[in-house]
Design a protein around this motif. Structure first.
Motif, short mmCIF file in Angstrom:
data_model
loop_
_atom_site.label_atom_id
_atom_site.label_comp_id
_atom_site.label_asym_id
_atom_site.label_seq_id
_atom_site.Cartn_x
_atom_site.Cartn_y
_atom_site.Cartn_z
N GLU A 1 -2.53 5.23 -13.35
CA GLU A 1 -2.30 4.25 -12.50
C GLU A 1 -2.28 2.81 -13.09
O GLU A 1 -2.91 2.55 -13.91
CB GLU A 1 -3.10 4.40 -11.17
N GLU A 2 -1.61 1.86 -12.14
CA GLU A 2 -1.58 0.38 -12.46
C GLU A 2 -2.44 -0.46 -11.40
O GLU A 2 -2.33 0.01 -10.21
CB GLU A 2 0.03 0.13 -12.77
N TRP B 1 8.55 -8.73 -13.14
CA TRP B 1 8.03 -7.47 -13.28
C TRP B 1 8.87 -6.47 -14.02
O TRP B 1 8.41 -5.56 -14.90
CB TRP B 1 8.30 -7.02 -11.85
N ARG C 1 -4.77 8.61 -5.42
CA ARG C 1 -3.76 9.55 -6.18
C ARG C 1 -4.92 10.09 -7.45
O ARG C 1 -4.84 11.31 -7.91
CB ARG C 1 -2.97 8.74 -7.12
N GLY D 1 2.46 1.74 -3.20
CA GLY D 1 1.74 2.50 -4.27
C GLY D 1 1.30 3.61 -3.92
O GLY D 1 1.19 4.67 -4.91
N GLY D 2 1.10 4.11 -2.84
CA GLY D 2 0.80 5.56 -2.46
C GLY D 2 1.90 6.39 -2.63
O GLY D 2 1.73 7.72 -3.01
N TYR D 3 3.01 6.06 -2.08
CA TYR D 3 4.18 7.14 -2.08
C TYR D 3 5.13 7.06 -3.16
O TYR D 3 5.95 8.00 -3.38
CB TYR D 3 4.82 6.85 -0.73
N ILE D 4 5.30 5.92 -3.75
CA ILE D 4 6.30 5.70 -4.98
C ILE D 4 5.41 5.77 -6.41
O ILE D 4 5.61 6.81 -6.92
CB ILE D 4 7.26 4.63 -4.73
N ASP D 5 4.90 4.65 -6.57
CA ASP D 5 4.09 4.42 -7.80
C ASP D 5 3.43 3.24 -7.83
O ASP D 5 3.77 2.26 -7.13
CB ASP D 5 5.15 4.33 -8.99
N SER D 6 2.10 3.38 -8.43
CA SER D 6 1.34 2.19 -8.13
C SER D 6 1.84 0.96 -8.96
O SER D 6 1.52 -0.36 -8.78
CB SER D 6 -0.06 2.65 -8.74
N SER D 7 2.83 1.24 -9.87
CA SER D 7 3.26 -0.05 -10.57
C SER D 7 4.41 -0.67 -9.70
O SER D 7 4.72 -1.69 -9.97
CB SER D 7 4.04 0.52 -11.80
N MET D 8 4.73 -0.02 -8.54
CA MET D 8 5.31 -0.66 -7.58
C MET D 8 4.89 -1.66 -6.50
O MET D 8 5.63 -2.35 -5.91
CB MET D 8 6.45 0.47 -6.81
N MET D 9 3.45 -1.63 -6.64
CA MET D 9 2.76 -2.24 -5.56
C MET D 9 3.28 -3.95 -5.72
O MET D 9 3.30 -4.36 -4.51
CB MET D 9 1.42 -2.28 -5.70
N GLU D 10 2.97 -4.43 -6.61
CA GLU D 10 3.28 -5.73 -6.92
C GLU D 10 4.83 -6.34 -6.57
O GLU D 10 5.02 -7.32 -5.84
CB GLU D 10 3.03 -6.45 -8.48
N VAL D 11 5.67 -5.23 -6.78
CA VAL D 11 7.13 -5.86 -6.81
C VAL D 11 7.72 -5.55 -5.52
O VAL D 11 8.62 -6.13 -4.72
CB VAL D 11 7.59 -5.46 -7.91
N ASP E 1 -6.65 -4.32 -2.95
CA ASP E 1 -6.79 -3.04 -2.38
C ASP E 1 -6.33 -2.23 -3.47
O ASP E 1 -5.50 -2.30 -4.25
CB ASP E 1 -5.80 -2.80 -1.33
N SER F 1 -2.55 -4.66 -10.40
CA SER F 1 -2.48 -5.95 -10.79
C SER F 1 -3.81 -6.64 -11.00
O SER F 1 -4.86 -6.58 -10.42
CB SER F 1 -1.50 -6.80 -9.66
N SER G 1 0.89 -1.07 0.15
CA SER G 1 0.06 0.06 -0.04
C SER G 1 0.89 1.33 -0.03
O SER G 1 0.73 2.16 -0.78
CB SER G 1 -1.12 -0.06 1.20
N ARG H 1 -1.03 -3.90 -16.38
CA ARG H 1 -0.03 -4.01 -17.48
C ARG H 1 0.71 -5.28 -17.72
O ARG H 1 1.85 -5.38 -18.31
CB ARG H 1 1.17 -3.17 -16.88
N ALA I 1 -4.31 3.09 -2.71
CA ALA I 1 -3.29 4.01 -3.20
C ALA I 1 -3.80 4.47 -4.34
O ALA I 1 -3.68 5.89 -4.86
CB ALA I 1 -2.08 3.40 -3.36
N GLN I 2 -4.47 3.70 -5.54
CA GLN I 2 -4.65 4.48 -6.85
C GLN I 2 -5.86 5.50 -6.55
O GLN I 2 -5.93 6.17 -7.41
CB GLN I 2 -5.12 3.09 -7.63
N HIS J 1 7.76 -4.34 -16.92
CA HIS J 1 7.84 -2.78 -16.81
C HIS J 1 8.63 -1.81 -17.46
O HIS J 1 8.72 -0.86 -17.73
CB HIS J 1 7.59 -2.76 -15.42
#
Lengths: 293, 336, 393
Positions: C206-207, B124, C221, A257-267, C214, C209, A254, C180, C217-218, B128
């Motif tokens: 935004e992305e 990833w 933003r 996703g909130g502070y860096i980027d939502s693409s980072m959430m998974e990783v 949840d 998965s 979370s 993505r 965050a998205q 990405h």
């Protein structure tokens, strides 16, 4: 600050779902030293059992809960008797692969039975579906129920391991299987019970989580891998560690996703795990460790 | 030496493999080529898991890195395949060496998770890092031409794969029979004991990871050519499961087993196409049955029933012994 | 010695492969006096099965109907399914098996974008007619391959419709939330291109998965960016999570879906929070949702043939596509050849199909035969309504 508390709460509520899976993994690992790669699939399968009872047959909610937990327990016992019992002494790679095999069987079976009923099946929540305000923050009540459920299951099993005779036997077996055999403990029964309990936890977890996650045959893997991560962060044998680990994985996602980027959430959780394991090779929350040679 | 011994069977398979393009249709040739690629993967993974006892899950990722590196060097830098292929292999090997660094401190399930995490991270990056990898949509790679030789691309690629797979099989057999192979086995059977024998743990673990990265890289380069399309979904955990299945079904700690296991699993997967819609169930069932009834894999069963199948250093651990020691390491805790 | 021998045979094989299309044209593989063998590939296993297995079920039901009515010019249709596991290697293997081993006459299917795209070359080289059911990747049909036609709404068409729709409703601040993975990527890239072409600058990108649980965050933003329309390039699961969390956090923009969420009634159920889907609009490849009385006939057939199943939009994809193939086969006449089938496919004009938004038209230049996305919406507790059908050119 509001942003932070929203993200924190979002992370905790997702983390509770991971914790539910992690607890099941830890209960099995604690008494057998095995990681059940099919835990996510057991979770999925029991969820469908509950769905069938409650939504398809229209039976009451408690019956769905019973169907899922008892169904899970039986599933765990049957697979242990059929497959894992013969494997108890085999190579770890073989064991891992056998649990992966079980995961495939469960996934395929679920697809066959329920796969044609729609893409993602919904399951009604036990609580009111309307979000409620807690302080300044809106929450979905079911998310709180999942969190409470995770903590309750953790406490029940912690008490079980600490206070009951069977629990002590299971711990003894994990500590030293040979010594346990010497004092007359049947390791096989312990293993069977552990797999049954792990699967029953998956069942209870599924009923709590299904309204939030929806049900689909391929949901298991992502839960397994997050649950595994949570269990490892918590030290693999600690129930409280599993809960903390689960919440941690959720919060990291979370926040990333909130502070860096939502693409980072998974990783993000995986990056963190790699770092944690390099620094602290047996998990974050493991303190008293012995190494046998 | 008995007729049906390891060497004769392997030579027979090699001769059979030489003739495959002559009597197969395009589909069968494709499957045969796939088998050769999985032979490479299985050998590397078996050295790492079966010999050195490292429960790692990063092989599919290294396979992917080999495929991506080979294809991307062709696409971005317009390198010809014959340069891109070895370079891609070296990149995969370098990554293998890199993963071995944390692996020195990790064992058993902790190593399993950290390599799983690495595999997820690789996925990833593949999906990405758009500028480099073209994202999750994948990209086409230019097909190789065997120009002066009078062979079509599928046949040429098949023979190239056969040459590489044969060389790697011979190389691996020599490695595991050597001092290095003995060191691997002693690490597997107990790294503390191995260390006390004066074996360089870091060096040998790194070597095992390096070898598996090297073969996975070779396999990846060939795979990118087989498909001429590279995208992340080919290198996910299902891929890892297939690779693990090849070595367990073939026989852990056996190079011959890797070869036979790769063939068996790919053929099983193709035959399973007949079980329309029930593939997952049958595949899972086959895995469980195999692990339950043929614990030492195909090679173990052959050793039981035929003479002449012993390999140097095959599974020093007696069957039916407890879990390998490293799995139990550090997993004890007095209280929850 | 042995090497030389096999090299020679290899050359023979190579030669045979070069000339094989001509050889095939004479014999017409997969064709007898009483049957036509049609191959289908797509995911039978793994998460992509919705677009593979379920779509094939729809195809099969149409074939059964045709066979019950005596077949096409006396020939019964026979469907051979192959699994591609949603994986490029799996798709290439499946297609090669169908073409060279099963000797099918033509192909119908294709679920996962990357997999079908990877298989295109094999199909093109073998010159086999292929009708795409549900893969949307632009590369499958653009530039057109002579024998490949599509009844799926390709992603450019869908993206154009989405952007047009958002602008028509007067949205000023458009945001995108997308998956993505390969499915999402096949739509996301053309969507961004279309937005750029229309001069729209998105306020947030935004992305999520496919398995996300949840979306706090998205949502936060997008809320911060003050978006008034959100284009969701998501599967129903993440879309439901997003919609739920948007409702929870008091964020109420126009929510624009795509064919992946083709059933607003099911979606309302999946979101599970009352009123959260009030501003949800989506595109469907087909104009009916499974509950529509107009598809009652198909519901009965699907549910009788596959007990336990419920009619889904994925079945409808297959049903529509199969009707087009059957029509082209009929028109190709009793002296059927692959060549004639391709010609007839390219000549289908304004052909009405039970399920699509508008009649189907293929041409020699444009093999994207379905260009009419239907816009659907559902008032909370009300019925599903077709808002409009966009015709994209």
């Amino acid at each position: 600050m509001l942003l932070f508390s929203y993200l924190l709460l979002g992370g905790i509520t997702t983390g509770a779902l991971y914790a539910l899976v992690a607890i099941g993994l830890v209960v099995v690992n604690k008494s057998t030293g095995i990681i059940n790669f099919a835990q996510g699939e057991l979770f999925m399968f029991c969820g469908f059992l509950a769905w069938m009872t409650h939504v398809q047959f229209g039976l009451a909610y408690p019956l769905a809960f019973i169907a899922a937990t008892v169904g899970g327990f039986l599933l765990g016992i049957v697979t242990d008797r059929l497959a894992f019992r013969a494997l108890a002494k085999t190579d770890i790679v073989g064991l891992v692969l056998a649990t992966v095999g079980l995961a495939f069987v469960l996934r395929g079976t679920a697809r066959m039975i329920w796969g044609g009923k729609g893409d993602y099946l919904s399951f009604p929540p036990i609580t009111s579906p309307e979000p409620v305000m807690i302080g300044d923050i809106m929450v979905v009540p079911q998310q709180m129920a999942a969190l409470a459920g995770a903590i309750a299951i953790m406490l029940v099993f912690a008490a079980f391991f600490r206070f009951t005779r069977i629990g002590k036997i299971m711990r003894a077996t994990a500590d030293n299987a040979k010594a346990a055999t010497l004092v007359g403990i049947s390791i096989q029964n312990v293993y069977t019970l552990a797999f049954g309990a792990g699967a029953a936890i998956a069942g209870a977890a599924a009923v709590l989580a299904a309204p939030l996650t929806l049900l689909y045959p391929d949901m298991g893997f992502s839960f397994f891998i997050k649950g595994f991560a949570a269990a490892v962060l918590g030290g693999l044998t600690s129930l409280s560690g599993a809960v903390v680990g689960g919440l941690l994985v959720g919060v990291i996602e979370s926040m990333a996703g909130g502070y860096i980027d939502s693409s980072m959430m998974e990783v993000a959780p995986f990056l963190l795990i790699m770092l944690v394991l390099i620094i602290c090779p047996t998990g974050l929350l493991s303190l008293h460790k012995t190494r046998d040679v | 030496m008995p007729m049906f011994c390891r060497r004769n069977v392997l030579s027979g398979l090699f001769i059979l493999a030489l003739g495959v393009p002559a009597f197969s249709n395009a589909y069968q040739l494709f499957v045969a080529n796939l088998i050769l690629i999985y032979v490479l993967l299985a050998i590397g993974l078996n050295v790492l898991v079966g010999y050195a006892g490292q429960l790692a899950f990063a092989n599919a990722a290294m396979f992917g890195i080999g495929a991506y590196a080979t294809a991307l060097l062709q696409v971005h830098l317009s390198w010809p395949f014959y340069f891109a292929f070895p370079a891609g292999t070296l990149i995969a090997m370098a990554v293998g060496l890199l993963i071995s660094l944390p692996a020195l401190r990790l064992s058993g399930l902790y190593l399993a998770l950290s390599t799983l995490a690495f595999a997820q991270f690789t996925q990833w990056v593949f999906s990405h890092w758009d500028n480099l990898t073209f994202g999750a949509g994948g990209f086409k790679s230019p097909p190789i031409s065997f120009a002066p030789l009078p062979v079509s691309k599928p046949v040429g690629l098949y023979y190239l794969s056969l040459i590489v797979a044969t060389c790697v099989t011979l190389f691996a057999q020599n490695v595991v029979a050597s001092r290095i192979g003995r060191a691997f086995v002693s690490i597997r059977d107990g790294d503390v004991a191995a260390q006390s024998l004066g074996i360089d743990l870091l060096g040998h673990k790194a070597l095992a990871f390096g070898i598996s990265g090297f073969t996975a890289g070779l396999a990846g380069g060939l795979y990118s050519q087989l498909l001429n399309f590279v995208s992340p979904e080919g290198f996910d955990l299902f891929q890892m499961v297939i690779q693990k299945a090849t070595i367990v079904v073939g026989g852990l700690g056996s190079i011959t087993g890797s070869v036979l296991g790769a063939g068996a699993i790919i053929i099983i997967l193709e035959l399973l196409r007949e079980a329309k819609g029930a593939q997952e169930i049958v595949f899972g069932g086959v895995l469980i049955l195999f692990v339950t009834f043929f614990r030492r894999g195909i090679v173990g069963s052959l050793q039981q029933h035929f003479r002449g199948w012993d390999e140097p250093l095959h599974s020093a651990r007696p069957i039916g012994s407890a879990l390998p020691s490293q799995v139990r390491l550090g997993e004890k805790e007095s209280l929850s | 010695m042995k090497i030389n021998l096999s090299k020679t045979s290899a050359c023979w094989l190579a030669a045979a492969m070069i000339f094989s299309p001509c050889a095939l044209a004479q014999q017409q593989p997969g064709l007898t006096a009483t049957s036509i063998r049609i191959g289908s590939f797509g995911a039978l296993t793994g998460p992509g099965y919705l677009y593979g297995k379920l779509a094939m079920n729809g195809v099969e039901v149409v074939f059964d109907q045709v066979n019950a009515a005596g077949g096409i010019n006396g020939r019964k249709l026979e469907l051979v399914r192959e699994d591609d596991r949603c994986d490029p290697a799996g798709a290439i293997g499946a297609v090669q098996k169908l073409i060279f081993q099963e000797q099918v006459f033509a192909l119908i299917g294709g679920g996962c974008s990357n997999a079908t795209f990877a298989a295109r070359e094999t199909i093109e080289k073998a010159d086999v007619p292929f009708l795409v059911v549900s893969s949307v990747h632009d590369g499958i049909t653009t530039p057109p391959a002579r024998t490949i036609f599509s009844t799926a709404l390709t992603s450019t068409i869908e993206s154009k419709a989405q952007v047009e729709f958002a602008l028509d409703t007067g949205a000023k601040k458009i945001a995108v939330v997308s998956m993505r993975d390969s499915w999402g990527r096949a739509r996301y890239t053309p969507l961004l291109e279309e937005l750029k072409a229309k001069g729209v600058k998105i306020v947030a990108d935004e992305e999520m998965s496919p398995d996300a649980n949840d979306a706090t965050a998205q949502v936060l933003r997008l809320k911060q960016a003050d978006a008034d329309a959100v284009i969701m390039v998501l599967f129903p699961k993440p879309a439901a999570v997003f919609t739920r969390d948007a409702q929870k956090l008091g964020f109420k923009p126009l929510l624009i879906g795509q064919t992946g969420i083709g059933d607003p009634a099911a979606f309302e159920d999946q979101v599970g929070v009352p009123g959260a889907t009030a501003k949800f609009r989506t595109i469907s490849m087909v104009k009916y949702t499974p509950d529509d009385p107009a598809v009652e006939k198909w519901r009965k057939l699907v549910e009788a043939k596959f007990p336990g199943d419920r009619l889904s939009v994925f079945n409808l994809f297959g049903i529509g596509s199969a009707q087009v193939l059957v029509e082209a086969l009929k028109r190709a006449g009793p002296d059927l050849t692959r060549e004639k089938l391709v010609t007839e496919l390219a000549n289908i004009r304004e052909f009405p199909v039970d399920v699509y938004g508008a009649p189907i038209t293929c041409t020699v230049e444009d093999h994207r035969c379905n260009k009419a996305p239907a816009w659907l919406a559902k008032e909370p507790a009300g019925p599903v309504k077709v808002l409009s059908i966009t015709r994209v050119n």
